[in-house]
Design a protein around this motif. Structure first.
Motif, short mmCIF file in Angstrom:
data_model
loop_
_atom_site.label_atom_id
_atom_site.label_comp_id
_atom_site.label_asym_id
_atom_site.label_seq_id
_atom_site.Cartn_x
_atom_site.Cartn_y
_atom_site.Cartn_z
N LEU B 14 -5.43 3.50 3.00
CA LEU B 14 -5.05 2.37 3.85
C LEU B 14 -5.79 1.11 3.43
O LEU B 14 -5.21 0.03 3.32
CB LEU B 14 -5.34 2.71 5.31
N GLU B 15 -7.09 1.26 3.16
CA GLU B 15 -7.90 0.09 2.81
C GLU B 15 -7.37 -0.58 1.54
O GLU B 15 -7.22 -1.80 1.50
CB GLU B 15 -9.36 0.52 2.62
N LEU B 18 -3.96 -2.31 2.24
CA LEU B 18 -4.07 -3.56 2.98
C LEU B 18 -4.61 -4.68 2.09
O LEU B 18 -4.19 -5.82 2.20
CB LEU B 18 -4.95 -3.38 4.22
N LEU B 21 -1.74 -5.77 -0.09
CA LEU B 21 -0.79 -6.54 0.70
C LEU B 21 -1.27 -7.98 0.88
O LEU B 21 -0.50 -8.93 0.76
CB LEU B 21 -0.60 -5.89 2.08
N GLU B 22 -2.54 -8.10 1.16
CA GLU B 22 -3.15 -9.43 1.33
C GLU B 22 -2.94 -10.26 0.06
O GLU B 22 -2.52 -11.41 0.11
CB GLU B 22 -4.64 -9.24 1.61
N VAL B 25 0.78 -11.25 -0.29
CA VAL B 25 1.14 -12.32 0.63
C VAL B 25 0.60 -13.65 0.11
O VAL B 25 1.31 -14.66 0.07
CB VAL B 25 0.62 -12.02 2.04
N GLY B 45 5.38 -4.95 -1.71
CA GLY B 45 4.77 -5.16 -0.40
C GLY B 45 5.45 -4.36 0.68
O GLY B 45 4.80 -3.76 1.54
N MET B 49 3.88 -1.54 2.97
CA MET B 49 3.93 -1.66 4.43
C MET B 49 4.47 -0.39 5.06
O MET B 49 3.98 0.09 6.07
CB MET B 49 4.80 -2.83 4.84
N ALA B 52 1.81 2.18 4.86
CA ALA B 52 0.72 1.90 5.78
C ALA B 52 1.15 2.20 7.22
O ALA B 52 0.41 2.82 7.98
CB ALA B 52 0.30 0.43 5.66
N LYS B 53 2.38 1.79 7.57
CA LYS B 53 2.86 2.05 8.93
C LYS B 53 2.92 3.55 9.20
O LYS B 53 2.54 4.02 10.26
CB LYS B 53 4.23 1.42 9.14
#
Lengths: 401, 88
Positions: B14-15, B18, B21-22, B25, B45, B49, B52-53
């Motif tokens: 997850l880390e 994320l 993703l950052e 974006v 992305g 997502m 991650a979801k």
């Protein structure tokens, strides 16, 4: 010579009698004095003398009583002892059987604390460079605390509410009393051998300075320092600072606060993730409209064809992705696809179709790829040329630039 | 760890997701990307997502006790909280 009327005692009988006298006529009492000749026997019993300027008395403190001590008495310490007076018959020596021992004044505990703190500081156990970050999204956390009591329940409550994606593994330990420090140190070391947690929370609830003492023990400090798993310390209340707090990678003011610091909030992570989605979509739509404008302005057939081609290709990819991602994501991908479909429509209006109508044609290779550079083809390749109306299969004779 | 395995790589973190993703974006928002690169990033992305979801739905809260077997090996066993007075 004694006459016949007088009783003759053996030494043992005499000592036993004196002992009875001492034990029955002197009630349990408090004695103060300075410790000397202190010996801790491997059996757990302590032997020492209490003395003042005028004299001294032998003392024994049996294991059961000694276990309640936080600090072993040391020569020179002023002490207050609750004791029974008795006689050690073998030596014919009277002695005190100590029930409780208070090291006079809080001074001694504070002094021991400062001494250890300075020593460990000098050795570098508190160095900030040694402190490791706490992993952000844990799936398993090790707890070193008491299996009973509110602390465990508080930690569980907070973590279950904020981040129910992780498991808590408890290594139960006593958190006060002589020996508690060793047990805590051992539990930390066991977690390191076990390995299947990302970090540890080590702590207990509030209490007196004596109650918290185990967390001031050298063994605990060293175990935290040696631990390969990062450690969050959570001892007592906000105002309580223990040696363990100085060594830990992160110090939490209370156990509940430790739980708050240990895990993120699931709802926040979820909404942060949705934000990413929205931002990506907006950025993409903005990029697309900017690109569209640039194309309109330039009106160049090659770019438009390339974009039309790309739009088609990406819509297909997205359709595939959409399937893979499943229902959760479909609305977002759907939205983009709608936008892209719109884009290809508007492109079609001034796009390849109209370009073809002006007499240009599109050449594709056998895989259907648009030929943009003669370098990508060679003689004898079959190409398909597409006109405004109809098409033709062609063979390359020669290429050039 | 069961329901979500389908579209999730084994080494999913997850880390890491994320962080990536950052980056994506920020790159998209900077505007300094070509449209096809942007579409690629968007797609990456969206996949991240989704993963991650899915990983955020793996509600798996458990409390276990670490014990040492006679052979010196560790095992964990489910534990029930002892109900008691609210002492510290």
């Amino acid at each position: 010579m004694p006459d016949d009327k007088q009783i003759i005692l053996s030494v043992s009988q005499l000592n036993a009698q004196v002992r009875r006298v001492l034990e029955s006529f002197i009630p349990r009492l408090w004695v103060k004095g300075e410790v000397s000749n202190m010996t801790a026997h491997s059996s757990g019993h302590l032997y020492f003398s209490l003395k003042d300027n005028g004299g001294q008395v032998r003392c024994v403190m049996f294991k059961a009583a000694a276990q309640s001590l936080l600090l072993l008495p040391q020569d020179g310490m002023q002490c207050l002892a609750l004791a029974d007076v008795t006689l050690y018959e073998r030596a014919g020596q009277y002695q005190l059987n100590i029930q409780q021992l208070q090291i006079a004044g809080q001074g001694e505990l504070a002094l021991a604390f400062e001494r250890l703190k300075n020593k460990l500081f000098q050795e570098g156990l508190f160095d900030p460079e040694h402190k490791r970050p706490i992993p952000k999204y844990p799936t398993a956390i090790g707890l070193v605390t008491s299996p009973t009591g509110a602390v465990l329940r508080d930690i569980i409550k907070v973590i279950k509410r904020r981040w129910p994606l992780c498991q808590l593994i408890l290594n139960p330990v006593p958190v006060q009393g002589l020996g508690a420090g060793d047990k805590i140190a051992q539990a930390i070391e066991q977690f390191n051998r076990f390995g299947r947690v990302q970090f540890l929370i080590v702590g207990r609830g509030g209490g007196s300075a004596e109650d918290l003492w185990a967390f001031n023990e050298e063994a605990v400090a060293r175990a935290i320092y040696e631990s390969k798993l990062p450690v969050i310390s959570a001892v007592g209340h906000e105002v309580d600072f223990t040696i363990a707090d100085f060594v830990a990678d992160l110090r939490a003011p209370t156990p509940s606060a430790a739980a708050e610091l240990a895990v993120p909030d699931l709802a926040e992570v979820r909404s942060g993730l949705s934000d990413f989605g929205v931002r990506m979509k907006n950025a993409l739509l903005w990029l697309a409209s900017r690109y569209e404008q640039r194309l309109k302005a330039a009106g160049r057939s090659y770019g438009m064809m390339r974009l039309a081609d790309l739009v088609e290709q990406k819509s297909q990819q997205l359709a595939r992705t959409q399937k893979q991602l499943g229902a959760v994501m479909s609305w977002q991908v759907g939205l983009l696809k709608t936008r892209l479909d719109g884009l290809s429509l508007s492109l079609a209006a001034l796009g390849p179709g109209s370009v073809l109508a002006r007499g240009y044609s599109i050449c594709r290779d056998q895989q259907g790829r648009v030929i943009k550079d003669s370098k990508t083809i060679k003689p004898e390749d079959s190409l398909t040329a597409e006109f405004s109306r109809g098409w033709a299969k062609t063979t390359v004779k020669e290429t050039g630039r | 760890m069961k329901a979500a395995k389908k579209n999730q790589p084994k080494d999913f973190k997850l880390e890491t997701a994320l962080k990536r993703l950052e980056q994506i974006v920020e790159k998209l928002e900077s505007g300094e990307v070509e449209i096809d690169q942007a579409l690629g990033l968007y797609q990456e992305g969206m996949e991240l997502m989704g993963q991650a979801k899915a990983s955020l739905n793996e509600v798996n809260f458990k409390i276990k006790k670490l014990t040492l077997t006679g052979q010196g090996e560790f095992k964990t066993e489910a534990m029930k909280l002892e109900e008691g007075p609210n002492e510290q």
